[in-house]
Design a protein around this motif. Structure first.
Motif, PDB file in Angstrom:
ATOM      1  N   LEU A 213      36.209  48.347  41.557  1.00 32.92           N
ATOM      2  CA  LEU A 213      36.220  46.897  41.343  1.00 32.92           C
ATOM      3  C   LEU A 213      35.070  46.223  42.082  1.00 32.92           C
ATOM      4  N   LYS A 214      34.823  46.650  43.301  1.00 30.57           N
ATOM      5  CA  LYS A 214      33.749  46.056  44.095  1.00 30.57           C
ATOM      6  C   LYS A 214      32.385  46.340  43.471  1.00 30.57           C
ATOM      7  N   LYS A 215      32.228  47.549  42.928  1.00 35.35           N
ATOM      8  CA  LYS A 215      30.935  47.958  42.372  1.00 35.35           C
ATOM      9  C   LYS A 215      30.590  47.231  41.083  1.00 35.35           C
ATOM     10  N   TYR A 216      31.581  47.074  40.206  1.00 30.58           N
ATOM     11  CA  TYR A 216      31.242  46.708  38.828  1.00 30.58           C
ATOM     12  C   TYR A 216      31.896  45.443  38.288  1.00 30.58           C
ATOM     13  N   CYS A 217      32.903  44.897  38.978  1.00 36.44           N
ATOM     14  CA  CYS A 217      33.652  43.795  38.373  1.00 36.44           C
ATOM     15  C   CYS A 217      32.897  42.470  38.425  1.00 36.44           C
TER      16      CYS A 217
END
Length: 480
Positions: A213-217
């Motif tokens: 979630l942190k990488k791509y959201c």
């Protein structure tokens, strides 16, 4: 539970990619907090119990839930699934994975866990651990453990044989499996850890160890790749898809996080997913289109998603896509239109071979000298063919149900629309008027018949007290 034990009887194999929805139906007051499925603190000092205010907040909460459940990444998040469907998502999958991995290490003592890689992937039932070999402490590897999915149709014996066959697969565009094993309920694979991460990490400029979630959201910067990168990476990925299709090996799991980058070379990950029967990352998209009904066409459609992400630095807002920006090249747009446009989704996907012949990829020169090797015994090829047909059959059945539900919803929506209600009111008024006219005419006809009978009766004179004078007689004969 020992690693080689059988799974519990009656185990439910859920498709975690099926979108969940939430509708707020009512609210109640608990300890001065008005709740509608969620406990929210009051936002007003005065009047926060007013019916209108509560209705307004309930509407806002419903919109908030709709945003979450329609976001492709958020809707697949374990926390969201646990909140919306606690009965089916109550298990602690990290604990289950640790149990299985611990049992594995008892028989393979040369491996050692460095740390769990928490939530680096999107799958709820797939967990990752950073590993090392005891006599090579500086070398880092990644262990992935995954539970079975709803599309696991291989027999336990064939499944385990095929999983153990994966380390023998050599291809310049497939990421090498160092070790693989399986039991009747899960599989465990070990690969080398890559510090640079995947193609998605390159696009989003993220760190491989960070949570999904942190990488791509919510990326800070949205920027696509250079045209030459798009051409080279796209050609490499298409080449490996063609190789797998020619081998009869089902894939169906192409997305940017399943493509490892080593220098300027793309290498495909997670060939085990189709053997485990795991649903595709993009299943909620292609299950809407009945012409995307084979794993080959699924791979091509997913390639369209990947190409869009490489080109524009983000996934498409919705599929099918109505229009594409012309940058960086119309040759890119031509491929995107053939895989993501309304016409493509309606009429069907091109083949991988057809994509390779398109101008975007046809002039790309590949310099690899590594010869592909992947020998699959005839018996296992047949097992793969049958499993592939079963996977496609379930997809076709799901597409049929979605199509029927969509038709029903459309009919109900049309029937309940304001315009349709107005039409029905107008028709009802016309029918009522027509009925009134018909009743009036019928009454008039009966009345005239009655008059005719009275006027022609010789035995009943008009002055007879026993025969009342019809009121219309005076009108009919009155002078003008």
């Amino acid at each position: 539970m020992a690693f080689m034990e059988k799974p519990p009887a009656g185990k439910v194999l859920l498709d975690d990619t099926v979108p969940l929805t939430a509708a707020i139906e009512a609210s109640q007051t608990l300890q001065s907090h008005t709740v509608s499925g969620l406990s929210l603190p009051p936002k007003k000092l005065i009047g926060n119990m007013d019916r209108e205010f509560i209705a307004e907040r309930q509407k806002g909460l419903q919109n908030y839930l709709n945003v979450i459940t329609t976001n492709h990444i958020l809707s697949n998040c374990e926390l969201v699934k646990k909140f919306l469907d606690p009965n089916n998502y109550s298990a602690n999958y990290t604990e289950i994975a640790l149990q299985q991995v611990s049992m594995f290490f008892r028989s393979e003592p040369k491996w050692e866990v460095v740390e769990p890689l928490k939530d680096i992937g999107w799958r709820i039932r797939k967990k990752y651990f950073l590993m090392k070999i005891k006599n090579q402490p500086k070398e880092r590897l990644v262990l992935s453990w995954a539970d079975l999915g709803p599309d696991k149709y291989l027999s336990d014996k064939d499944f385990q044989c095929l999983i153990k066959l994966l380390p023998s697969c050599l291809h310049p565009y497939i990421y090498r499996v160092t070790f693989a094993t399986a039991n009747e309920s899960s599989a465990l694979l070990i690969r080398m850890f890559n510090e640079k991460g995947t193609l998605k990490d390159l696009i989003y400029k993220s760190k491989p160890k960070d949570p999904f979630l942190k990488k791509y959201c919510n990326p800070k910067k949205i920027q696509g790749l250079e045209l030459q990168q798009i051409k080279t990476y796209g050609r490499q990925i298409l080449e490996v898809l063609k190789f797998l299709h020619d081998k009869g090996f089902p894939y169906g799991h192409l997305h940017a996080s399943n493509v490892m980058l080593e220098g300027d070379t793309c290498r495909l990950l997670d060939l085990e997913n189709s053997l485990l029967g795991l649903p595709s990352f993009y299943r909620s998209y292609f299950s809407q289109f009945r012409k995307i009904n084979t794993l080959e066409s699924v791979d091509v459609h997913c390639f369209g998603h990947l190409l869009y992400e490489m080109t524009y630095g983000r996934p498409p807002d919705s599929v099918p896509v109505d229009s594409f920006p012309p940058e960086p090249s119309m040759t890119v747009v031509a491929v995107l239109e053939s895989t993501l446009s309304c016409e493509a989704c309606k009429n069907g996907m091109p083949t991988v071979s057809q994509l390779l012949q398109m101008p975007l990829f046809s002039d790309v020169l590949l310099t690899t000298s590594e010869k592909p090797q992947f020998k699959i015994p005839t018996k296992l090829k047949e097992a793969l063919r049958i499993a592939k047909e079963c996977i496609e059959k379930r997809l076709i059945e799901e597409q049929k149900q979605i199509h029927q539900h969509r038709r029903l919803t459309r009919a109900q929506s049309h029937h309940g629309s304001e315009e349709e209600r107005k039409k029905r009111k107008i028709l009802a008024r016309k029918k009522s008027k027509r009925s009134a006219v018909e009743n009036s005419e019928e009454h008039s006809a009966k009345y005239n018949n009655s008059n005719n009978s009275a006027g022609s009766g010789a035995s009943s004179p008009l002055t007879s007290p026993s025969s009342p004078t019809p009121p219309s007689t005076a009108v009919e004969h009155a002078p003008f």
